[in-house]
Every structure is written in C-alpha cells, then in structure tokens.
Design an enzyme around this catalytic site. Structure first.
Site, PDB file in Angstrom:
ATOM      1  N   ARG A 166      -3.151 -18.915  -5.620  1.00 16.28           N
ATOM      2  CA  ARG A 166      -3.355 -20.357  -5.533  1.00 16.28           C
ATOM      3  C   ARG A 166      -4.808 -20.742  -5.744  1.00 16.28           C
ATOM      4  NH1 ARG A 166      -0.648 -23.211  -0.541  1.00 16.28           N
ATOM      5  NH2 ARG A 166      -2.264 -21.956   0.394  1.00 16.28           N
TER       6      ARG A 166
ATOM      7  N   LYS B 213       3.484  -2.565   2.405  1.00 13.36           N
ATOM      8  CA  LYS B 213       3.783  -2.616   3.824  1.00 13.36           C
ATOM      9  C   LYS B 213       2.920  -3.701   4.462  1.00 13.36           C
ATOM     10  CE  LYS B 213       1.657   0.046   6.955  1.00 13.36           C
ATOM     11  NZ  LYS B 213       0.261  -0.265   7.290  1.00 13.36           N
TER      12      LYS B 213
ATOM     13  N   HIS C  89       1.089   4.028   0.920  1.00 10.27           N
ATOM     14  CA  HIS C  89       0.033   4.655   0.119  1.00 10.27           C
ATOM     15  C   HIS C  89      -0.213   6.116   0.516  1.00 10.27           C
ATOM     16  CE1 HIS C  89      -2.732   3.605   3.421  1.00 10.27           C
ATOM     17  NE2 HIS C  89      -3.582   4.471   2.895  1.00 10.27           N
TER      18      HIS C  89
ATOM     19  N   LYS D 127      -1.341  10.035  -1.765  1.00 15.59           N
ATOM     20  CA  LYS D 127      -2.509  10.898  -1.499  1.00 15.59           C
ATOM     21  C   LYS D 127      -2.264  12.281  -2.075  1.00 15.59           C
ATOM     22  CE  LYS D 127      -4.036   8.598   2.712  1.00 15.59           C
ATOM     23  NZ  LYS D 127      -5.425   8.201   2.525  1.00 15.59           N
TER      24      LYS D 127
ATOM     25  N   GLU E  99      -8.482   7.959  13.067  1.00 14.68           N
ATOM     26  CA  GLU E  99      -9.443   7.098  12.369  1.00 14.68           C
ATOM     27  C   GLU E  99     -10.648   6.838  13.267  1.00 14.68           C
ATOM     28  OE1 GLU E  99      -7.651   4.050   9.563  1.00 14.68           O
ATOM     29  OE2 GLU E  99      -6.332   3.951  11.307  1.00 14.68           O
TER      30      GLU E  99
ATOM     31  N   ASP F  93       2.058  -0.019  12.630  1.00 13.74           N
ATOM     32  CA  ASP F  93       1.080   0.012  11.540  1.00 13.74           C
ATOM     33  C   ASP F  93       0.994   1.396  10.890  1.00 13.74           C
ATOM     34  OD1 ASP F  93      -1.122  -1.177  10.017  1.00 13.74           O
ATOM     35  OD2 ASP F  93      -2.410   0.174  11.161  1.00 13.74           O
TER      36      ASP F  93
ATOM     37  N   HIS G  18       3.467   5.783   7.720  1.00 10.66           N
ATOM     38  CA  HIS G  18       2.692   6.904   7.194  1.00 10.66           C
ATOM     39  C   HIS G  18       3.038   8.237   7.868  1.00 10.66           C
ATOM     40  CE1 HIS G  18       0.626   3.781   5.213  1.00 10.66           C
ATOM     41  NE2 HIS G  18      -0.289   3.510   6.111  1.00 10.66           N
TER      42      HIS G  18
HETATM   43  C1  BG6 Z   1      -3.071   1.212   6.544  1.00 13.05           C
HETATM   44  C2  BG6 Z   1      -3.143   0.652   7.924  1.00 13.05           C
HETATM   45  O1  BG6 Z   1      -1.746   1.247   6.094  1.00 13.05           O
HETATM   46  O2  BG6 Z   1      -3.607   2.527   6.527  1.00 13.05           O
HETATM   47  C3  BG6 Z   1      -4.576   0.669   8.443  1.00 13.05           C
HETATM   48  O3  BG6 Z   1      -2.646  -0.678   7.937  1.00 13.05           O
HETATM   49  C4  BG6 Z   1      -5.164   2.047   8.306  1.00 13.05           C
HETATM   50  O4  BG6 Z   1      -4.637   0.215   9.768  1.00 13.05           O
HETATM   51  C5  BG6 Z   1      -4.962   2.610   6.915  1.00 13.05           C
HETATM   52  O5  BG6 Z   1      -6.546   1.970   8.618  1.00 13.05           O
HETATM   53  C6  BG6 Z   1      -5.379   4.059   6.839  1.00 13.05           C
HETATM   54  O6  BG6 Z   1      -5.344   4.491   5.510  1.00 13.05           O
HETATM   55  P1  BG6 Z   1      -6.291   5.665   4.998  1.00 13.05           P
HETATM   56  O7  BG6 Z   1      -5.880   5.875   3.594  1.00 13.05           O
HETATM   57  O8  BG6 Z   1      -7.690   5.202   5.166  1.00 13.05           O
HETATM   58  O9  BG6 Z   1      -5.996   6.843   5.887  1.00 13.05           O
END
Ligand code: BG6
Length: 478
Positions: A46, A143, A173, A177, A211, A230, A235
């Site tokens: 938009r 997602k 994603h 990897k 993380e 999340d 994942h």
């Molecule tokens: C995302 C989450 O899907 O993956 C985030 O929403 C997270 O909260 C991220 O930080 C981590 O991805 P990666 O590739 O940095 O391990």
C-alpha cells in the site's frame, strides 16, 4: 543451475522480511547467476512508492543486509533493473488492474504473501477475482501459520478455496538451512548411522535452539505468541521430524512429508511436569521481557524446554529433549544424538565411561562432530579419552564451498523450481498444532506463570532438572 524466468510478486514488498531477507536473498541468487535477467520482482504494497523509489528501497536493503559487500556490488545495477512496483490495496480495489498488466503469462509466476495472515483471505480472493490465480501459479506463505489448530485449519481452508496444495509453499525457514538438509544426507546417504538409529542404540536426543537476542522490536507479536508457538511448534518440530522419521522411499515432497507427518502423529501427549517455561529478567542495561513487550503482567514464555516421546517401534524408550529460548548465553543451535554405553567394558573402572555423541551443529559454525573414544596417548596405561571427529564445513569444504545460501534464498529458488520438499504441507502444520495446543491449554487452565531466568544464562534451573531427574544432562550452551 539457473532457474527458468519468473515473475515474483511480493505482497508486503516494503515490509521487514522483504528488506532483510527476500530482496537481499534474491540479489545473491542473481549474483550467483541462478536468477537471470529475464526474471522480474514486483513489489506490491500500500505504501506510495513507484518503481524508482522501490529500487532505491531495495538498494538500501541489499547494502544493509547482503553480506557479499564489494564482491557483489558490481551486480547491483543489473539486479535493480529487474524490480518493479505496484501500489496495491489488499482489501480494496486499488492497483489490481495494474498488477494484472505487470505480470506475464509466459513465465513462472509466484506470489509471496509476506503479510499478516489476516490478509490471506483478501489476497487470495482478489487474485482469483482478477484472474491472476493461473493453474501454474505458486503462493508462498510465511509463518506464523495460525496460532492454534482451529486458526491453522481456517487458513488452510481459505487458501484451498483458490489454490491446490501443490501450489502452496508454507515456509519454515529452518528447512532451508544448509545443515538441516544435511541431516537427511547424513542419515540416508551413509550406511554408518542408520543401523544404529533407534532406541536400541540411542540413549536420548537433545535439540537446542538457543538465541542470544531478546524479542527486540517484535514485542507485541511475541507476547501473543511465546516460544512454544514462535519456535517449538514449527522449527524444533521440523528438526525433530527429520531426525526421527523413517527413510522416505524417495527424496520427493510427498514421500518426505508423509514420513514427517507420521512422526508428529506418533508423539505422545506431554505431561505437565515434562515441560518447563521461562521468561528472561532484566540484566545490566538490558530491559527484561515484560518491559520489552510492554506488558508488566505478561505470562508469556521466552524459553521452553520439554521431554517428548515418540511412540513407535523405532523410538519407544528414547526420550527427545527439546529446548529453545531467547537471551540465553549464546546463539547456538545443535542436535546431539547421544548413544548408549557399550554393553560391557573390558577396561578398568579408571578408564572411565565414555559415550559416542553425534552432534549436528546448525549454527553458528555449521558442521558435524562425532565424539569417539580412543586411548590417551602416552605410557600411562590404558586410559581412555574422548576426541571429536570434527567436520566443521568451512574447514572441511573450504570457505568458498561453505559460503552457503541463506535459507530464504534457497527456499525461494525451490518455489520457482516447483520443489515442495522443504515446505510444510497443510496436514503437517495442523498435526503440529494438534500436539502443542493441549500443552498451551494446560498452562492456561492451571494459571501457570513462566519461571524467571537471568539473561545470559542457560534458562531456568528447572530445565536442568528435566534431564537430571533422568540421570542425564544438557550439553552446555557454548
Ligand atoms: C523466527 C522466529 O521464525 O526464527 C524468531 O520468529 C527467531 O523469533 C528466528 O528469532 C530464529 O531464526 P534463525 O534463523 O536466526 O535461527
């Protein structure tokens, strides 16, 4: 191998994901020669931009987020020429006829829904109304794919009104990897591991996605979501599937996804004391979780650890320990397959007890390490030590080979190639929610608050207990 020419329409083309991942990722594929000059990227949003200002936006995004630097800079001009922009209102009428003119009929076409799920319905419906939903078109969705089973089912139904399952690419994603795909290569490309890959030889498996960062600017979303929704539901669940699934007959989308689905369906319900939730506290100059999400009463978890069981012939009796969290000591993601002790030791007690551990390091320093026991060199008698057979990819393959494409680059190219193997099928997503929903509902029913943990630690102590009580321990996050 170059992909065929395509038109990629990015709805939400001015958003954060487009800026950080999609545009820089496409640029890298362009530099690598995989995406040719006949392809086009059409930003659609938009925001009131035109093609030139969108190219400026993309230029800034690439400069900020593409790590190639000077090496790739010479390709930037050519890449920007592939970009186009259309102002489109997903909920209104504006821009749809412009979009119809912007796309071509004789190339592959994909629509990236890089927008919140509340717009999926409008987008899908308008694509259909404007006859933009050609049979060969693909749609890519991000997602979070719902926030529970009911909402995921609803999203699946909405999209299914206009698109077939073979046209839908649900991104997780983590599947893009490098090391995650390597997991399949290790398991099914070697004779060495598969015969041992079961509860007879494997004591337990640990999955850690730690993380260092906090929730950053995503507080509002994260407070509604939490680590379970999340990270774990998607994942970690995907990692669990790949590590535990039966060998598919072929490396093709449905063969792989059928096997993953069987794993999810074989997961036992999780007992309340098999799960630990945590929430990080403030540290030094860094705000705590509650402050960051702007909710002083938040009971959302930024950490979750659990013990899971897969009830099937291969895994009965081998627990899977999963944990993920933010603001932990370090960014470290790995899968550790811990083998059982040898049935009998011919050596003295002093030689110690040793175990083989296969570690698949997802990030950073992608690689595989196998701990083996050898004799300690020297004249000191038969003393045993553990040494790692270490294959850090950057060392084993050389820095050039180990310059892997980012997950998004690879996945977008797979969309264009029409390969769904690394994307989640609708039933998989629903099964994953069906497993996590009761856990979350249990917390709510019991009014359970997460345990506080110090930023920079390895999570709440109770997470350590989860393994200690089984006579096991987590590998150190380091
Ligand atoms: C995302 C989450 O899907 O993956 C985030 O929403 C997270 O909260 C991220 O930080 C981590 O991805 P990666 O590739 O940095 O391990």
């Amino acid at each position: 191998i170059p992909v065929d020419p395509f038109d990629l329409v990015i709805f939400g083309g001015t958003g954060d994901l487009a800026r950080r991942k999609i545009l820089p990722g496409l640029f890298r594929r362009f530099c690598a020669g995989q995406m040719g000059a006949e392809s086009r990227i059409i930003g659609a949003a938009r925001t009131d931009l035109n093609t030139q200002s969108y190219r400026d936006f993309a230029k800034d995004a690439v400069r900020e987020f593409e790590p190639g630097g000077a090496k790739n800079a010479k390709h930037l001009k050519g890449f920007l020429e592939l970009l186009d922009y259309v102002v489109v209102d997903a909920k209104g009428t504006q821009g749809w006829s412009d979009l119809t003119k912007a796309v071509r009929d004789d190339v592959i076409r994909a629509y990236y829904f890089s927008v919140g799920p509340s717009l999926f319905d409008d987008l899908a419906e308008r694509l259909h109304k404007h006859k933009l939903d050609c049979p060969g078109c693909r749609i890519v969705v991000e997602k979070p794919f719902g926030h529970d089973l009911a909402s995921a089912q609803e999203l699946n139904q909405i999209i299914a009104k206009y698109f077939d399952e073979h046209q839908i690419y649900r991104i997780d994603h983590y599947l893009g990897k490098e090391t995650v795909q390597n997991l399949m290569a290790i398991r099914f490309g070697n004779m060495l591991f598969e015969p041992l890959w079961n509860s007879q030889y494997i004591d337990h498996i640990q999955l850690t996605v730690a993380e260092e960062v906090g929730v950053g600017g995503r507080g509002e979303y994260y407070d509604r979501s939490g680590a379970m929704r999340d990270m774990l539901q998607n994942h970690l669940m995907q990692l669990l599937c790949l590590i535990a699934m039966e060998p598919p007959a072929k490396f093709n989308p449905d063969a792989v996804r059928d096997e993953k689905l069987k794993v999810i369906r074989a997961l036992d319900e999780v007992a309340p004391d098999d799960v630990v939730r945590g929430q990080y506290e403030a540290a030094h100059d860094q705000a705590g979780f509650r402050e960051q999400v702007g909710n002083p009463d938040s009971t959302t978890e930024s950490f979750v650890a659990m013990r899971a069981h897969i009830s099937n012939w291969r895994w009965a009796g081998t627990p899977f320990y999963l944990r993920t969290g933010k603001r932990l000591r370090e960014r470290a993601s790995e899968i550790a397959v811990v083998f059982k002790d040898a049935p009998h030791s011919i050596f003295d007690v002093e030689a110690g007890v040793h175990r083989n551990i296969l570690t698949i390091k997802l990030q950073p320093n992608e690689g595989i390490e196998l701990g083996v026991t050898i004799k300690e060199p020297g004249p000191g008698g038969m003393r045993l030590v553990d040494v790692p057979l270490d294959m850090t990819f950057a060392e084993a393959l050389g820095p050039e080979e180990a310059d892997f494409p980012d997950a998004y680059e690879r996945l977008i190219m797979d969309v264009i190639r029409g390969n769904q193997t690394l994307f989640m099928r609708g039933d998989e997503v629903e099964a994953a929610w069906a497993w996590t929903d009761p856990i979350i509902a249990g917390w709510q029913e019991r009014g359970e608050a997460p345990l506080p943990y110090a930023s920079g630690s390895s999570g709440p102590d109770d997470a350590l207990m989860l393994m200690h009580r089984d006579g096991r321990r987590w590998r150190e996050i380091k």
